[in-house]
Design a protein around this motif. Structure first.
Motif, PDB file in Angstrom:
ATOM      1  N   HIS A 220       7.145 -38.506   3.004  1.00  0.00           N
ATOM      2  CA  HIS A 220       7.885 -39.047   1.864  1.00  0.00           C
ATOM      3  C   HIS A 220       8.007 -38.037   0.723  1.00  0.00           C
ATOM      4  O   HIS A 220       7.658 -38.312  -0.418  1.00  0.00           O
ATOM      5  N   ASN A 221       8.448 -36.846   1.091  1.00  0.00           N
ATOM      6  CA  ASN A 221       8.723 -35.810   0.098  1.00  0.00           C
ATOM      7  C   ASN A 221       7.476 -35.223  -0.555  1.00  0.00           C
ATOM      8  O   ASN A 221       7.545 -34.592  -1.596  1.00  0.00           O
ATOM      9  N   GLN A 222       6.335 -35.444   0.053  1.00  0.00           N
ATOM     10  CA  GLN A 222       5.104 -34.893  -0.512  1.00  0.00           C
ATOM     11  C   GLN A 222       4.280 -34.186   0.554  1.00  0.00           C
ATOM     12  O   GLN A 222       4.186 -34.665   1.697  1.00  0.00           O
ATOM     13  N   VAL A 223       3.685 -33.043   0.197  1.00  0.00           N
ATOM     14  CA  VAL A 223       2.827 -32.308   1.116  1.00  0.00           C
ATOM     15  C   VAL A 223       1.428 -32.903   1.062  1.00  0.00           C
ATOM     16  O   VAL A 223       0.819 -32.985  -0.002  1.00  0.00           O
ATOM     17  N   LEU A 224       0.926 -33.302   2.209  1.00  0.00           N
ATOM     18  CA  LEU A 224      -0.432 -33.828   2.328  1.00  0.00           C
ATOM     19  C   LEU A 224      -1.291 -32.874   3.146  1.00  0.00           C
ATOM     20  O   LEU A 224      -0.783 -32.176   4.033  1.00  0.00           O
ATOM     21  N   ALA A 225      -2.565 -32.829   2.839  1.00  0.00           N
ATOM     22  CA  ALA A 225      -3.519 -32.055   3.625  1.00  0.00           C
ATOM     23  C   ALA A 225      -4.274 -33.001   4.549  1.00  0.00           C
ATOM     24  O   ALA A 225      -4.544 -34.151   4.189  1.00  0.00           O
ATOM     25  N   TYR A 226      -4.604 -32.532   5.730  1.00  0.00           N
ATOM     26  CA  TYR A 226      -5.323 -33.370   6.682  1.00  0.00           C
ATOM     27  C   TYR A 226      -6.243 -32.525   7.545  1.00  0.00           C
ATOM     28  O   TYR A 226      -6.057 -31.297   7.665  1.00  0.00           O
ATOM     29  N   ALA A 227      -7.208 -33.155   8.162  1.00  0.00           N
ATOM     30  CA  ALA A 227      -8.050 -32.500   9.161  1.00  0.00           C
ATOM     31  C   ALA A 227      -8.622 -33.557  10.079  1.00  0.00           C
ATOM     32  O   ALA A 227      -9.077 -34.614   9.630  1.00  0.00           O
TER      33      ALA A 227
ATOM     34  N   LEU B 213     -12.640 -28.814   6.286  1.00  0.00           N
ATOM     35  CA  LEU B 213     -11.410 -28.183   6.762  1.00  0.00           C
ATOM     36  C   LEU B 213     -10.233 -28.536   5.856  1.00  0.00           C
ATOM     37  O   LEU B 213      -9.430 -27.666   5.495  1.00  0.00           O
ATOM     38  N   ALA B 214     -10.146 -29.804   5.470  1.00  0.00           N
ATOM     39  CA  ALA B 214      -9.060 -30.222   4.582  1.00  0.00           C
ATOM     40  C   ALA B 214      -9.181 -29.576   3.214  1.00  0.00           C
ATOM     41  O   ALA B 214      -8.166 -29.202   2.595  1.00  0.00           O
TER      42      ALA B 214
ATOM     43  N   LEU C  44      -7.424 -30.503  14.811  1.00  0.00           N
ATOM     44  CA  LEU C  44      -6.183 -30.064  14.194  1.00  0.00           C
ATOM     45  C   LEU C  44      -6.335 -30.223  12.687  1.00  0.00           C
ATOM     46  O   LEU C  44      -6.838 -31.244  12.218  1.00  0.00           O
ATOM     47  N   ALA C  45      -5.927 -29.208  11.939  1.00  0.00           N
ATOM     48  CA  ALA C  45      -6.046 -29.264  10.476  1.00  0.00           C
ATOM     49  C   ALA C  45      -4.923 -28.467   9.847  1.00  0.00           C
ATOM     50  O   ALA C  45      -4.592 -27.373  10.306  1.00  0.00           O
ATOM     51  N   GLY C  46      -4.327 -29.024   8.783  1.00  0.00           N
ATOM     52  CA  GLY C  46      -3.234 -28.330   8.118  1.00  0.00           C
ATOM     53  C   GLY C  46      -2.532 -29.216   7.101  1.00  0.00           C
ATOM     54  O   GLY C  46      -3.190 -29.912   6.333  1.00  0.00           O
ATOM     55  N   THR C  47      -1.205 -29.182   7.142  1.00  0.00           N
ATOM     56  CA  THR C  47      -0.412 -29.971   6.192  1.00  0.00           C
ATOM     57  C   THR C  47       0.684 -30.737   6.920  1.00  0.00           C
ATOM     58  O   THR C  47       1.095 -30.358   8.029  1.00  0.00           O
TER      59      THR C  47
END
Length: 511
Positions: free
Chosen positions: A455-462, A391-392, A448-451
């Motif tokens: 700290h000013n950075q986009v991370l991906a998670y799932a 998913l991530a 839940l999965a998304g972004t």
């Protein structure tokens, strides 16, 4: 949208929990998406501010590197979350990292669990990969002069409107009123309307989408959350927009409305039936194929012996349809997208084939699927299994500059505390406005999965949670919400033991 009392909402939640299966429409993680609580919207956080650099032409500014982040923070919080007393007996698959794939923390990231509606991330990616964001599902009208049969041919537009075309709304982007007027005009030559001369039959043709309209992988109590997959419908086949409940024959209802609109445009009353035009093929209906040429006026009578296409409509661009599917977690749109992918790839029009073809499309994007299994394309089937890492990776791929066609996947994720199925979640927490994600809720799992912006950075998670007794998610959902708030700076109270539990007194010693 009608307001309902808090007591009514509580009763509804109780009924859903007792009923098991698919819990609502993923709204607020626990209640149907058709109902909302009108809370003030949080301030949605802006996109991260790039460093002050002077990039060369066509070179995008760079954000801070993941090396600036502290993996220990993510690992410690992950351990605290997974060992929390609220997660007892639950299975967890979790991954978080930067958009390049550098992992910050994980827990069983390759474990395939029942993913629920986060499955729609794969479906959206596959459809946009195969067709592009500007593709549009089509509906064809064909006329057989010899038998005086007019064919209404479904090609996947289940968001048809009942009146004129309306390009300002995904619902009714293509309208049956406009399609009927175009049909009568095409069949009028020398001021003579062919549909007004004598009785004719209106044949509803859904043969391209096949005969599997309800999946045997759906539980009986879950069928209320999805409409028949016929490739032809108004408002996705809902009995009434904004309320639960679907028509048994959404395509048949389209035929009835279209016949009425034809009458308003000057046609005689039509006899209505289901049938096959012989034109319901990938060549004519696949959104990736050129539009068929239309036959009009005097040319129609010269094509005796076979039906000819005289009019057509195209629904909303797939980027807009994907938005509707992802924001409200629409199961019917997801299965409809999956069927289109299967047909485009030459597979059978079945739920199983659609799942397989969506997986193939995602693999073509470079995502390694591991133990992924799709028993359909909406996540409604309990047999669907997806690891968090997959998913991530889909989220990361959608963010890649190599796949701009997938950008609607990220752009249309619900925003915590603001809209979609996350509107009523994470309010007044650090996650509000900072977290975007596709929700998933079944009686056997939640995900839940998304972004998220850290700290000013986009991370991906799932995150996928499963393994608990069916219908008894316990406190896993509140623990999940606390975990995400904690990832973004909120306070947590994770503990291996329940601090509110009454300790068992130790036996006293006797002398």
């Amino acid at each position: 949208m009608k307001r309902r009392s808090q007591a009514g909402i509580s009763a509804l939640i109780g009924a859903l929990v007792l009923g098991g299966g698919y819990i609502g429409a993923d709204g607020a993680d626990i209640v149907p998406g058709f109902f909302t609580f009108d809370k003030p919207l949080p301030r949605v956080q802006p996109f991260p501010t790039p460093k002050a650099v002077s990039p060369a032409p066509n070179e995008a500014p760079q954000f801070e590197s993941v090396s600036d982040l502290d993996p220990d923070f993510f690992k410690k919080l992950t351990k605290s979350f997974t060992s929390d007393y609220r997660m007892k007996d639950a299975k967890v698959s979790w991954w978080i990292g930067d958009l390049k794939g550098i992992e910050l923390a994980s827990a069983n990231p390759e474990l395939a669990l029942s993913s629920a509606s986060t499955t729609k991330l794969l479906t959206a990616a596959a459809a946009l990969h195969d067709f592009g964001s500007e593709a549009r599902a089509r509906t064809l009208i064909a006329w057989d002069e010899k038998t005086r049969r007019l064919f209404l041919i479904g090609g996947g537009d289940i968001l048809l409107g009942t009146g004129a075309d309306s390009s300002k709304d995904v619902f009714g982007y293509a309208g049956l009123g406009t399609l009927a007027a175009d049909t009568v005009k095409a069949l009028t030559a020398d001021s003579k309307n062919a549909l007004a001369d004598a009785p004719f039959t209106l044949v509803v043709d859904t043969s391209w989408f096949g005969e599997e309209i309800i999946s045997n992988a759906w539980r009986p109590q879950d069928v209320q959350w999805v409409g028949p997959i016929q490739g032809l419908g108004i408002d996705t086949g809902l009995i009434e927009r904004g309320k639960a409940g679907y028509l048994d024959d959404a395509a048949g209802r389209v035929g009835e409305i279209f016949a009425a609109r034809l009458g308003e445009a000057g046609a005689a009353p039509a006899k209505l039936e289901a049938g096959n035009s012989g034109l319901a093929t990938t060549e004519f209906l696949d959104p990736a194929q050129p539009l068929p040429e239309l036959v009009k006026g005097k040319e129609v009578s010269s094509a005796k012996g076979q039906p000819v296409v005289v009019a057509l409509s195209e629904g909303a661009p797939f980027s807009q349809v994907a938005r509707e599917m992802l924001k409200v977690s629409d199961n019917t749109l997801a299965e409809n997208f999956g069927r289109l992918v299967a047909l485009h790839r030459g597979a059978k029009p079945t739920f199983a084939a659609a799942g397989q073809e969506v997986m193939k499309a995602v693999e073509e994007l470079g995502v390694k699927l591991g133990e992924t299994k799709l028993a359909g394309c909406s996540g409604l089937a309990h047999g669907t299994r997806i690891p968090a890492r997959v998913l991530a990776d889909v989220v990361r791929t959608a963010a890649s500059p190599d796949h701009p066609e997938l950008r609607p996947v990220l752009a249309n994720l619900p925003v915590a505390g603001a809209d979609g199925t996350l509107k009523d979640s994470y309010g007044n927490t650090a996650a509000a406005g900072n977290l975007r994600g596709k929700t998933g809720t079944l009686s056997v799992s939640n995900s839940l999965a998304g972004t998220l912006v850290y700290h000013n950075q986009v991370l991906a998670y799932a995150l996928v949670i499963s393994g608990y007794t069916e219908g008894n998610s316990g406190q896993t959902i509140p623990a999940k919400q606390l975990f995400f708030a904690g990832l973004l700076g909120g306070k947590t109270d994770f503990s291996p033991t329940n601090p509110a539990a009454t300790p068992t007194p130790s036996p006293s010693s006797s002398s």
